[in-house]
Design an enzyme around this catalytic site. Structure first.
Site, PDB file in Angstrom:
ATOM      1  N   HIS A   1       0.816  -1.321   0.022  1.00 17.40           N
ATOM      2  CA  HIS A   1      -0.029  -0.028   0.049  1.00 17.40           C
ATOM      3  C   HIS A   1       0.815   1.306   0.017  1.00 17.40           C
ATOM      4  CE1 HIS A   1      -3.737  -2.113   1.076  1.00 17.40           C
ATOM      5  NE2 HIS A   1      -3.191  -2.886   1.322  1.00 17.40           N
TER       6      HIS A   1
ATOM      7  N   HIS B   1      -1.884   3.439  -5.129  1.00 14.11           N
ATOM      8  CA  HIS B   1      -1.983   1.983  -4.913  1.00 14.11           C
ATOM      9  C   HIS B   1      -3.603   1.446  -4.881  1.00 14.11           C
ATOM     10  CE1 HIS B   1      -2.124   3.592  -0.863  1.00 14.11           C
ATOM     11  NE2 HIS B   1      -3.166   2.638  -0.620  1.00 14.11           N
TER      12      HIS B   1
ATOM     13  N   ASP C   1      -6.682  -0.524  -3.312  1.00 13.07           N
ATOM     14  CA  ASP C   1      -7.074  -1.156  -2.014  1.00 13.07           C
ATOM     15  C   ASP C   1      -7.931  -2.315  -2.484  1.00 13.07           C
ATOM     16  OD1 ASP C   1      -5.666   0.152  -0.303  1.00 13.07           O
ATOM     17  OD2 ASP C   1      -7.307   1.093   0.570  1.00 13.07           O
TER      18      ASP C   1
ATOM     19  N   HIS D   1      -8.112  -6.386   1.793  1.00 13.38           N
ATOM     20  CA  HIS D   1      -7.468  -5.471   2.725  1.00 13.38           C
ATOM     21  C   HIS D   1      -8.356  -5.317   4.011  1.00 13.38           C
ATOM     22  CE1 HIS D   1      -5.391  -1.961   4.032  1.00 13.38           C
ATOM     23  NE2 HIS D   1      -6.286  -1.012   3.758  1.00 13.38           N
TER      24      HIS D   1
ATOM     25  N   HIS E   1     -13.784   2.489   3.858  1.00 13.80           N
ATOM     26  CA  HIS E   1     -13.345   1.237   3.405  1.00 13.80           C
ATOM     27  C   HIS E   1     -14.394   0.242   3.533  1.00 13.80           C
ATOM     28  CE1 HIS E   1      -8.966   3.366   3.697  1.00 13.80           C
ATOM     29  NE2 HIS E   1      -8.727   2.115   2.778  1.00 13.80           N
TER      30      HIS E   1
ATOM     31  N   GLU F   1      -5.873   5.036  -4.027  1.00 22.41           N
ATOM     32  CA  GLU F   1      -5.301   6.050  -3.205  1.00 22.41           C
ATOM     33  C   GLU F   1      -3.943   6.562  -3.766  1.00 22.41           C
ATOM     34  OE1 GLU F   1      -7.496   4.366   0.994  1.00 22.41           O
ATOM     35  OE2 GLU F   1      -5.523   3.670   0.497  1.00 22.41           O
TER      36      GLU F   1
END
Length: 211
Positions: A48, A52, A54, A58, A163, A175
């Site tokens: 991360h 990157h 997610d 995660h 998230h 992100e």
């Protein structure tokens, strides 16, 4: 004529990483003088760092990993939205825009105008995505949400509500998106992660294509 915008952070030892993560280390593994070739080793990095993606794994133990996501799901129509609110991406501001099912959304906030991704130290005062806005985006059936700093959730929030809401509904998160030279509007996003097996996230080379 197409215009390409590189949305990826430059990877080096002074790039910001999320609070508590080890800094990325690039150091010689082999040198021409000693070994006949130069080879650089990347050390300390998590999956991360930098710009990157997610993935559901995660947050969820049985969530989808990178292997489960077709590359086509990371490429396609995108909408870049400028956010005026100085502290958060709110549902009220997001609801001013129209979304097509399957569209990808990138938020350009004060994080970009303040140059937060260019500062070596992690900045705790960044614009984040509220749970209400995350829920609204899920309802609009977008497939990816991108933000111009290192997390969609505020710092020191162990529950990570945005998230959970996004990844829990299969909406991927991008992100660390560099939007310095990008204006609001429509374009095509190409989000190309390293092909790592079984991972919860991966560094990407993200490119926006206009035209």
């Amino acid at each position: 004529m197409n215009i390409l915008h590189d949305l990826s952070m430059l990877i080096n030892a002074t790039m910001p990483v999320y609070a508590g993560d080890a800094p990325v280390c690039l150091e010689p593994h082999c040198t021409i003088a000693a070994d006949g070739v130069n080879i650089t080793a990347i050390k300390n990095a998590t999956t991360h760092f930098g710009t990157h993606i997610d993935l559901p794994r995660h947050i969820f133990a049985d969530g989808a990993s990178l292997d489960d996501v077709p590359l086509a799901d990371l490429c396609g129509p995108a909408q870049i939205i400028a956010i005026e609110h100085p502290t958060a991406i709110t549902a009220e501001e997001v609801a001013r825009h129209c979304f097509k099912p399957g569209e990808m959304v990138l938020f350009r906030t004060r994080n970009t105008s303040d140059g937060l991704l260019e500062r070596p130290a992690f900045c705790h005062d960044y614009v984040y995505l509220t749970p209400e806005a995350a829920t609204y985006l899920v309802q609009q059936a977008v497939r990816l949400v991108g933000i111009d700093y290192l997390s969609v959730d505020p710092p020191h929030t162990p529950t990570l509500p945005a998230h959970h809401i996004l990844l829990g509904h299969g909406v991927l998160i991008l992100e660390g998106v560099v939007l310095t030279d990008v204006q609001p509007g429509k374009a095509t996003l190409l989000c190309l992660p390293l092909k790592l097996q079984g991972v919860d996230g991966a560094p990407v080379r993200a490119v926006l294509v206009e035209g």
